[in-house]
Motif scaffolding. Structure first.
Motif, PDB file in Angstrom:
ATOM      1  N   VAL A  97     -68.093  27.607  56.561  1.00  0.00           N
ATOM      2  CA  VAL A  97     -69.094  28.203  57.429  1.00  0.00           C
ATOM      3  C   VAL A  97     -70.143  27.130  57.659  1.00  0.00           C
ATOM      4  N   ALA A  98     -70.387  26.797  58.932  1.00  0.00           N
ATOM      5  CA  ALA A  98     -71.303  25.705  59.255  1.00  0.00           C
ATOM      6  C   ALA A  98     -71.931  25.928  60.621  1.00  0.00           C
ATOM      7  N   ARG A  99     -73.062  25.273  60.837  1.00  0.00           N
ATOM      8  CA  ARG A  99     -73.766  25.331  62.116  1.00  0.00           C
ATOM      9  C   ARG A  99     -73.324  24.146  62.975  1.00  0.00           C
ATOM     10  N   ILE A 100     -72.967  24.416  64.227  1.00  0.00           N
ATOM     11  CA  ILE A 100     -72.551  23.347  65.135  1.00  0.00           C
ATOM     12  C   ILE A 100     -73.781  22.562  65.576  1.00  0.00           C
ATOM     13  N   LEU A 101     -73.764  21.258  65.317  1.00  0.00           N
ATOM     14  CA  LEU A 101     -74.866  20.378  65.716  1.00  0.00           C
ATOM     15  C   LEU A 101     -74.577  19.685  67.039  1.00  0.00           C
ATOM     16  N   ALA A 102     -73.347  19.187  67.188  1.00  0.00           N
ATOM     17  CA  ALA A 102     -72.973  18.450  68.405  1.00  0.00           C
ATOM     18  C   ALA A 102     -71.474  18.600  68.639  1.00  0.00           C
ATOM     19  N   VAL A 103     -71.097  18.523  69.903  1.00  0.00           N
ATOM     20  CA  VAL A 103     -69.696  18.649  70.303  1.00  0.00           C
ATOM     21  C   VAL A 103     -69.362  17.505  71.244  1.00  0.00           C
ATOM     22  N   ASP A 104     -68.216  16.861  71.017  1.00  0.00           N
ATOM     23  CA  ASP A 104     -67.726  15.858  71.962  1.00  0.00           C
ATOM     24  C   ASP A 104     -66.242  16.129  72.205  1.00  0.00           C
ATOM     25  N   THR A 105     -65.565  15.235  72.851  1.00  0.00           N
ATOM     26  CA  THR A 105     -64.166  15.479  73.210  1.00  0.00           C
ATOM     27  C   THR A 105     -63.231  15.463  72.007  1.00  0.00           C
ATOM     28  N   GLU A 106     -63.634  14.823  70.903  1.00  0.00           N
ATOM     29  CA  GLU A 106     -62.778  14.700  69.728  1.00  0.00           C
ATOM     30  C   GLU A 106     -62.981  15.810  68.697  1.00  0.00           C
ATOM     31  N   GLY A 107     -64.210  16.355  68.639  1.00  0.00           N
ATOM     32  CA  GLY A 107     -64.479  17.361  67.625  1.00  0.00           C
ATOM     33  C   GLY A 107     -65.950  17.724  67.542  1.00  0.00           C
ATOM     34  N   LEU A 108     -66.363  18.136  66.338  1.00  0.00           N
ATOM     35  CA  LEU A 108     -67.705  18.678  66.128  1.00  0.00           C
ATOM     36  C   LEU A 108     -68.415  17.979  64.982  1.00  0.00           C
ATOM     37  N   ASP A 109     -69.729  17.868  65.109  1.00  0.00           N
ATOM     38  CA  ASP A 109     -70.581  17.525  63.982  1.00  0.00           C
ATOM     39  C   ASP A 109     -71.218  18.842  63.566  1.00  0.00           C
ATOM     40  N   VAL A 110     -71.097  19.189  62.287  1.00  0.00           N
ATOM     41  CA  VAL A 110     -71.613  20.463  61.803  1.00  0.00           C
ATOM     42  C   VAL A 110     -72.502  20.246  60.588  1.00  0.00           C
ATOM     43  N   GLU A 111     -73.332  21.233  60.329  1.00  0.00           N
ATOM     44  CA  GLU A 111     -74.175  21.241  59.142  1.00  0.00           C
ATOM     45  C   GLU A 111     -73.739  22.409  58.266  1.00  0.00           C
ATOM     46  N   VAL A 112     -73.315  22.077  57.060  1.00  0.00           N
ATOM     47  CA  VAL A 112     -72.905  23.095  56.096  1.00  0.00           C
ATOM     48  C   VAL A 112     -74.147  23.467  55.289  1.00  0.00           C
ATOM     49  N   PRO A 113     -74.552  24.744  55.302  1.00  0.00           N
ATOM     50  CA  PRO A 113     -75.758  25.146  54.573  1.00  0.00           C
ATOM     51  C   PRO A 113     -75.643  24.842  53.074  1.00  0.00           C
ATOM     52  N   GLY A 114     -76.768  24.492  52.494  1.00  0.00           N
ATOM     53  CA  GLY A 114     -76.796  24.243  51.055  1.00  0.00           C
ATOM     54  C   GLY A 114     -76.666  25.549  50.286  1.00  0.00           C
ATOM     55  N   VAL A 115     -76.103  25.474  49.089  1.00  0.00           N
ATOM     56  CA  VAL A 115     -75.927  26.647  48.249  1.00  0.00           C
ATOM     57  C   VAL A 115     -76.783  26.487  46.996  1.00  0.00           C
ATOM     58  N   LYS A 116     -77.444  27.563  46.586  1.00  0.00           N
ATOM     59  CA  LYS A 116     -78.255  27.588  45.366  1.00  0.00           C
ATOM     60  C   LYS A 116     -79.284  26.463  45.333  1.00  0.00           C
ATOM     61  N   GLY A 117     -80.073  26.340  46.392  1.00  0.00           N
ATOM     62  CA  GLY A 117     -81.151  25.371  46.431  1.00  0.00           C
ATOM     63  C   GLY A 117     -80.750  23.963  46.827  1.00  0.00           C
ATOM     64  N   ARG A 118     -79.484  23.708  47.020  1.00  0.00           N
ATOM     65  CA  ARG A 118     -79.047  22.373  47.441  1.00  0.00           C
ATOM     66  C   ARG A 118     -79.313  22.187  48.921  1.00  0.00           C
TER      67      ARG A 118
END
Length: 172
Positions: free
Chosen positions: A113-134
């Motif tokens: 589960v991640a937030r989409i940051l950027a999209v290009d023709t090859e794929g996605l840059d995503v941000e995976v939320p930190g767990v337990k304060g990370r």
């Protein structure tokens, strides 16, 4: 070569949807009791407001009446937009889901589960939320790795604007 009714309807209706500045995302003919329902799902990069939905609905209805494409039996025409938890299948879907939280089923890494940051023709840059304060981590996901992707509904999300307002209040 045989074509299904949905394919024939797509060929007939897609130009009308495109003329309205929208993309035809989905088309389905379902039986509900004794009635048939033609469901048409449309969208655009900026979304589709009620006026756009009404305009395209009138255009589709007129074309269907003119061509008798649904035959003589009664049917209902439903025109709408994709749901909140839409399945992402096309490149444009991922672009439109930028900054949204998405549940990815990956071919080898299981579920992410991640937030989409950027999209290009090859794929996605995503941000995976930190767990337990990370802290959150970023990662790259190539399109071939994605087996399934679905937007997630967020009820308690702190928008960037909310964070900015809080920062401005703290500075004052």
């Amino acid at each position: 070569m045989s074509t299904t009714q949905s394919e024939r309807l797509r060929e007939l209706l897609e130009p009308l949807v495109t003329d309205q500045g929208l993309d035809l995302e989905e088309i389905a003919v379902d039986s509900v009791g004794r009635k048939r329902v033609l469901r048409v799902v449309v969208d655009s990069d900026s979304g589709a407001d009620l006026d756009a939905i009404a305009d395209v609905s009138r255009a589709l209805s007129a074309k269907l009446d003119e061509t008798n494409a649904m035959g003589d039996a009664a049917y209902d025409l439903e025109v709408g937009t994709p749901g909140a938890e839409r399945l992402l299948t096309e490149h444009r879907h991922f672009v439109r889901a930028a900054d949204r939280l998405v549940r990815f089923q990956l071919a080898e890494d299981g579920e992410v589960v991640a937030r989409i940051l950027a999209v290009d023709t090859e794929g996605l840059d995503v941000e995976v939320p930190g767990v337990k304060g990370r802290k959150p981590t970023t990662r790259r996901i190539a399109f071939p790795e994605i087996e399934k992707a679905r937007v997630q509904v967020e009820f308690n999300r702190k928008d960037k604007a909310d964070k900015q307002d809080m920062t401005e209040e703290e500075e004052a």
